[in-house]
Design a protein around this motif. Sequence first.
Motif, mmCIF file in Angstrom:
data_model
loop_
_atom_site.group_PDB
_atom_site.id
_atom_site.type_symbol
_atom_site.label_atom_id
_atom_site.label_comp_id
_atom_site.label_asym_id
_atom_site.label_seq_id
_atom_site.Cartn_x
_atom_site.Cartn_y
_atom_site.Cartn_z
ATOM 1 N N GLU A 1 0.864 -1.175 0.000
ATOM 2 C CA GLU A 1 0.000 0.000 0.000
ATOM 3 C C GLU A 1 0.903 1.230 0.000
ATOM 4 O O GLU A 1 1.929 1.258 0.683
ATOM 5 C CB GLU A 1 -0.885 0.000 1.248
ATOM 6 C CG GLU A 1 -1.755 -1.233 1.352
ATOM 7 C CD GLU A 1 -2.468 -1.379 2.686
ATOM 8 O OE1 GLU A 1 -2.203 -0.584 3.626
ATOM 9 O OE2 GLU A 1 -3.286 -2.300 2.807
ATOM 10 N N GLU A 2 0.515 2.235 -0.765
ATOM 11 C CA GLU A 2 1.310 3.462 -0.822
ATOM 12 C C GLU A 2 1.020 4.318 0.408
ATOM 13 O O GLU A 2 -0.143 4.552 0.745
ATOM 14 C CB GLU A 2 0.964 4.228 -2.098
ATOM 15 C CG GLU A 2 1.880 5.397 -2.359
ATOM 16 C CD GLU A 2 1.584 6.064 -3.678
ATOM 17 O OE1 GLU A 2 2.506 6.195 -4.487
ATOM 18 O OE2 GLU A 2 0.409 6.449 -3.899
ATOM 19 N N HIS A 3 2.066 4.764 1.070
ATOM 20 C CA HIS A 3 1.916 5.608 2.256
ATOM 21 C C HIS A 3 2.530 6.975 2.003
ATOM 22 O O HIS A 3 3.712 7.081 1.670
ATOM 23 C CB HIS A 3 2.609 4.962 3.462
ATOM 24 C CG HIS A 3 2.633 5.850 4.675
ATOM 25 N ND1 HIS A 3 1.485 6.192 5.351
ATOM 26 C CD2 HIS A 3 3.660 6.481 5.295
ATOM 27 C CE1 HIS A 3 1.815 6.991 6.363
ATOM 28 N NE2 HIS A 3 3.116 7.181 6.339
ATOM 29 N N HIS A 4 1.722 8.028 2.127
ATOM 30 C CA HIS A 4 2.210 9.401 2.043
ATOM 31 C C HIS A 4 2.696 9.789 3.438
ATOM 32 O O HIS A 4 1.911 9.788 4.388
ATOM 33 C CB HIS A 4 1.106 10.336 1.562
ATOM 34 C CG HIS A 4 0.730 10.101 0.137
ATOM 35 N ND1 HIS A 4 -0.119 9.082 -0.241
ATOM 36 C CD2 HIS A 4 1.119 10.727 -0.993
ATOM 37 C CE1 HIS A 4 -0.251 9.105 -1.555
ATOM 38 N NE2 HIS A 4 0.495 10.093 -2.043
ATOM 39 N N TYR B 1 0.919 14.026 6.194
ATOM 40 C CA TYR B 1 -0.522 14.044 5.972
ATOM 41 C C TYR B 1 -1.126 15.211 6.725
ATOM 42 O O TYR B 1 -0.469 15.862 7.533
ATOM 43 C CB TYR B 1 -1.161 12.719 6.394
ATOM 44 C CG TYR B 1 -0.977 12.400 7.861
ATOM 45 C CD1 TYR B 1 -1.912 12.806 8.794
ATOM 46 C CD2 TYR B 1 0.142 11.718 8.299
ATOM 47 C CE1 TYR B 1 -1.739 12.532 10.142
ATOM 48 C CE2 TYR B 1 0.324 11.447 9.641
ATOM 49 C CZ TYR B 1 -0.613 11.850 10.550
ATOM 50 O OH TYR B 1 -0.414 11.584 11.875
ATOM 51 N N ARG C 1 -0.579 15.988 2.386
ATOM 52 C CA ARG C 1 -0.590 14.764 1.576
ATOM 53 C C ARG C 1 -0.273 15.108 0.121
ATOM 54 O O ARG C 1 0.494 14.417 -0.551
ATOM 55 C CB ARG C 1 -1.940 14.067 1.682
ATOM 56 C CG ARG C 1 -1.979 12.718 0.987
ATOM 57 C CD ARG C 1 -3.346 12.056 1.187
ATOM 58 N NE ARG C 1 -3.317 10.649 0.915
ATOM 59 C CZ ARG C 1 -3.417 10.105 -0.279
ATOM 60 N NH1 ARG C 1 -3.534 10.875 -1.337
ATOM 61 N NH2 ARG C 1 -3.395 8.806 -0.438
ATOM 62 N N LYS D 1 6.844 9.558 -0.080
ATOM 63 C CA LYS D 1 5.948 8.421 0.085
ATOM 64 C C LYS D 1 6.775 7.153 -0.039
ATOM 65 O O LYS D 1 7.851 7.149 -0.628
ATOM 66 C CB LYS D 1 4.826 8.450 -0.947
ATOM 67 C CG LYS D 1 5.303 8.541 -2.374
ATOM 68 C CD LYS D 1 4.159 8.807 -3.320
ATOM 69 C CE LYS D 1 4.668 8.916 -4.750
ATOM 70 N NZ LYS D 1 3.582 9.079 -5.694
ATOM 71 N N HIS E 1 1.512 -0.736 7.507
ATOM 72 C CA HIS E 1 0.765 0.460 7.122
ATOM 73 C C HIS E 1 -0.460 0.681 7.999
ATOM 74 O O HIS E 1 -0.522 1.654 8.741
ATOM 75 C CB HIS E 1 0.362 0.385 5.643
ATOM 76 C CG HIS E 1 -0.175 1.662 5.111
ATOM 77 N ND1 HIS E 1 -1.252 1.716 4.255
ATOM 78 C CD2 HIS E 1 0.213 2.944 5.301
ATOM 79 C CE1 HIS E 1 -1.501 2.979 3.948
ATOM 80 N NE2 HIS E 1 -0.632 3.746 4.565
ATOM 81 N N ASN E 2 -1.427 -0.217 7.936
ATOM 82 C CA ASN E 2 -2.715 0.018 8.592
ATOM 83 C C ASN E 2 -3.133 -1.028 9.606
ATOM 84 O O ASN E 2 -4.319 -1.133 9.921
ATOM 85 C CB ASN E 2 -3.809 0.133 7.522
ATOM 86 C CG ASN E 2 -3.876 1.517 6.934
ATOM 87 O OD1 ASN E 2 -3.816 2.500 7.655
ATOM 88 N ND2 ASN E 2 -3.986 1.602 5.627
ATOM 89 N N HIS F 1 0.253 4.037 11.001
ATOM 90 C CA HIS F 1 -0.890 4.833 11.449
ATOM 91 C C HIS F 1 -1.264 4.546 12.907
ATOM 92 O O HIS F 1 -2.125 5.218 13.469
ATOM 93 C CB HIS F 1 -2.092 4.605 10.532
ATOM 94 C CG HIS F 1 -1.899 5.201 9.170
ATOM 95 N ND1 HIS F 1 -1.931 6.554 8.929
ATOM 96 C CD2 HIS F 1 -1.635 4.612 7.979
ATOM 97 C CE1 HIS F 1 -1.699 6.775 7.651
ATOM 98 N NE2 HIS F 1 -1.520 5.624 7.047
ATOM 99 N N ARG G 1 6.092 6.538 12.814
ATOM 100 C CA ARG G 1 5.639 7.693 12.026
ATOM 101 C C ARG G 1 6.657 8.827 12.101
ATOM 102 O O ARG G 1 7.040 9.404 11.085
ATOM 103 C CB ARG G 1 4.275 8.179 12.510
ATOM 104 C CG ARG G 1 3.681 9.239 11.569
ATOM 105 C CD ARG G 1 2.492 9.925 12.162
ATOM 106 N NE ARG G 1 3.020 10.976 13.026
ATOM 107 C CZ ARG G 1 2.417 11.454 14.096
ATOM 108 N NH1 ARG G 1 1.262 10.977 14.473
ATOM 109 N NH2 ARG G 1 2.960 12.399 14.802
#
Length: 99
Positions: free
Chosen positions: A27-30, A33, A38, A47, A55-56, A63, A69
């Motif tokens: 998954e692409e993470h910027h 944010y 973003r 990114k 990621h999630n 996140h 982070r």
Amino acid sequence: MDSILQDRRECYLCRRFYNLHTVRGLEEHHIMYGRGRRELSELYGLKVWLCRRHHNAPPLGVHFNPDTRRDLEEEARTALDARYGAGAFDRIFEDREEE
């Protein structure tokens, strides 16, 4: 713009922490944010690709993990300043707030 932090499509954190080349389920993470940040991440290539776990997904996902982070934000600062000159990160993001 492509990432200025990585040149391969693999999980940035799996590679960094475990020297693994995780390439599935990315998954692409910027990295930056919030209001307008973003979009600036996209524009300047701040990114990285992350697997779902990094990621999630708690507790390792960026996140959910404030330390990871912050580490990514510091790496983004270093990369942007290296590419555009000292202080570039602060000039670009100085008026942008996190949400």
